[in-house]
Design an enzyme around this catalytic site. Sequence first.
Site, PDB file in Angstrom:
ATOM      1  N   SER A  50      -4.166   6.828  11.607  1.00  0.00           N
ATOM      2  CA  SER A  50      -2.828   6.635  12.177  1.00  0.00           C
ATOM      3  C   SER A  50      -1.860   7.745  11.799  1.00  0.00           C
ATOM      4  O   SER A  50      -0.997   8.128  12.580  1.00  0.00           O
ATOM      5  CB  SER A  50      -2.247   5.297  11.706  1.00  0.00           C
ATOM      6  OG  SER A  50      -3.052   4.237  12.144  1.00  0.00           O
ATOM      7  N   GLU A  71      -0.789   2.983  -2.818  1.00  0.00           N
ATOM      8  CA  GLU A  71       0.215   4.035  -2.622  1.00  0.00           C
ATOM      9  C   GLU A  71       0.753   4.582  -3.938  1.00  0.00           C
ATOM     10  O   GLU A  71       1.064   5.768  -4.054  1.00  0.00           O
ATOM     11  CB  GLU A  71       1.382   3.502  -1.779  1.00  0.00           C
ATOM     12  CG  GLU A  71       0.996   3.098  -0.358  1.00  0.00           C
ATOM     13  CD  GLU A  71       0.280   1.752  -0.273  1.00  0.00           C
ATOM     14  OE1 GLU A  71       0.290   0.994  -1.286  1.00  0.00           O
ATOM     15  OE2 GLU A  71      -0.295   1.441   0.781  1.00  0.00           O
ATOM     16  N   HIS A 122       5.265   6.641  11.102  1.00  0.00           N
ATOM     17  CA  HIS A 122       5.694   5.268  11.417  1.00  0.00           C
ATOM     18  C   HIS A 122       7.061   4.945  10.819  1.00  0.00           C
ATOM     19  O   HIS A 122       7.287   3.864  10.287  1.00  0.00           O
ATOM     20  CB  HIS A 122       4.644   4.239  11.007  1.00  0.00           C
ATOM     21  CG  HIS A 122       3.365   4.374  11.795  1.00  0.00           C
ATOM     22  ND1 HIS A 122       2.601   5.515  11.761  1.00  0.00           N
ATOM     23  CD2 HIS A 122       2.737   3.530  12.646  1.00  0.00           C
ATOM     24  CE1 HIS A 122       1.545   5.365  12.562  1.00  0.00           C
ATOM     25  NE2 HIS A 122       1.613   4.172  13.117  1.00  0.00           N
ATOM     26  N   ARG A 180       5.757   7.244  15.264  1.00  0.00           N
ATOM     27  CA  ARG A 180       4.518   6.843  15.916  1.00  0.00           C
ATOM     28  C   ARG A 180       4.555   7.123  17.414  1.00  0.00           C
ATOM     29  O   ARG A 180       3.551   7.511  18.012  1.00  0.00           O
ATOM     30  CB  ARG A 180       4.299   5.350  15.687  1.00  0.00           C
ATOM     31  CG  ARG A 180       3.158   4.785  16.497  1.00  0.00           C
ATOM     32  CD  ARG A 180       2.855   3.330  16.147  1.00  0.00           C
ATOM     33  NE  ARG A 180       1.747   2.852  16.934  1.00  0.00           N
ATOM     34  CZ  ARG A 180       1.852   1.952  17.912  1.00  0.00           C
ATOM     35  NH1 ARG A 180       3.027   1.424  18.204  1.00  0.00           N
ATOM     36  NH2 ARG A 180       0.793   1.577  18.598  1.00  0.00           N
TER      37      ARG A 180
END
Lengths: 326, 280
Positions: A50, A71, A122, A180
């Site tokens: 992504s 993360e 995103h 995105r």
Amino acid sequence: MGENTQNIEDRTQITDKKPKATRDEYGDTLLELGGKRPDIVVLDADLSASTKTGKFAKAFPERFFNMGIAEQDMVGTAAGLSLTGKVPFASTFAVFETGRAWDQIRLTVCYSNTNVKLVATHGGITVGEDGASHQALEDVALMRALPNMTVIIPADAAETASVINTVADYKGPVYVRLGRAKVPYVMPDDYRFRIGKAFVFNLGKDVNIVASGLMVAIAKKAADMLAKDGIDTGVINMSTIKPLDEETLLTVARSSKLIITAEEHSIIGGLGSAVCEFVSENFPVPVKRIGIRDTFGCSGNPDELLKYHGLTAGEIVKTVKSSLDK
Amino acid sequence: MTEATKGKITDVRELKDVARRVRIHILRMLTTAGSGHTGGSLSAADVAVAIYFSKMKFDPKDPFLKDRDRFILSKGHAAPLLYAIMAEAGYFPMETVETLRRVESPLQGHPCCKSLPGIEVSTGSLGQGLSVANGMALGLRLDKNPARVYCIMGDGETQEGQVWEAAMSAAHYKIDNLCAVVDNNELQIDGPVEKVMGIDPIHDKWEAFGWHVIDIDGHDMEEILKALAEAENVKGKPSVIIAKTTKGKGVSFFEDKVEYHGIAPSPEEYEKAVKEINNG
């Protein structure tokens, strides 16, 4: 998550190039940079398909580290890599990159002043159908509050390529926020991004719209609509949110009866706040902020969501007219 | 010390002497500062001294030496220990220890890499050092740099989730140029680790995460040296030394006292403590 094929409403196409998502350009630019720069390493947290870092991963597997869904560890590991002279690009969704790993960014990236590039995709409401949990509307506020951090939101794919190349050469912490959804090309062909330098499309004598990210295209459309009504409106792409281009902003303030800020982010802590902070201390003029109004997002397609949250040219025009009438 | 050193001190008696001096530096700076973390600085002293002075290659005159071994004090509150070692090694003049915790001192309350060259990364917010150590180890491996990375964590610190993210990563990437240490003094600010938030079975946890685990008495210099050598010889997986230690070690009236986690000695306590350490 399905590929987004929706285009953003209100787009003003100034070139023949088809709209492209800034994340797609990131993947392409990173791949190109990887061939030229052996010191570049890339980390991702299980979202490489992504964020588009997957292209780099495929070409340079030994320099790509998938850190899994972790993360905090990703950011710390990136800091460690940078301390051995590597230039790490660490990517995941903006909401996880900045929220999940904020203290790690604070301590091991900003306080330690390490050469880490946090490139998040995103950002904003146009994440779309995945809904509020995945829509970062506070990320710029979180990053902007950190000393040593540079915060950048490119307006289109071409600017994204320029940004990624620039930050690869810059030494120090950087946060780049990408989107995105596909966005139109808005920047002139000969434009080159410079950290801390805004781009003035034109300076309005009545109103100036200071915008970032995909709101730049929408601001340009609003300016065209306002011009037809005799309101001289300028548009400024403030792609570096921090450090703010204060010189340009002062010129803008001096030329404005009203400043509109337009961002795909909460009106708290982002571009709107940064502009208000500077203008109120240096050359007070009225400012109206277009952005997400202290609320979470929701599911829907990107176009619907932009309308739902008032991030449209029509809404900008309405705000300008009602503010000038007062 | 003017040039890079590797394995400078191997004599156990000599290392014990260094550890004694380091403990006194720690107490001196804490007493002068009037605040700071006594217990955890003393508990990790023997292991840290052994790592720095028997194993690590470093040059105080060239803190960014390319093939230096790296040390990360993930339990950043034990900063006085790191500063004492660096003073002893010659990174800065001994008098500087008197500036601990003062405005603009290179000796910040928790280690700050921008204030003091020789500190690899700033620490203090717990649970983060192992991730940074992994990153360094991966970077060194990419460069075929023979340097090793050491990382000391607290046992309470392993309650942080990030430690286990990093533990997973180190095993996944088969990081063997790294040696982690858990300073297992069994106390944290709010009380005994097992009462606050139990971490046992600590050996089994690290093993299950894919690590080579070495259990030692963290105050027995011979055992420490043996463990460090063993870790260096393990290939294809990371090693962790679980060092069973005593909080406040070396000063009888600080030992195993939870209240001395974050309290500095008074001048009277300092005098008594130095006598004990010198006689011990």
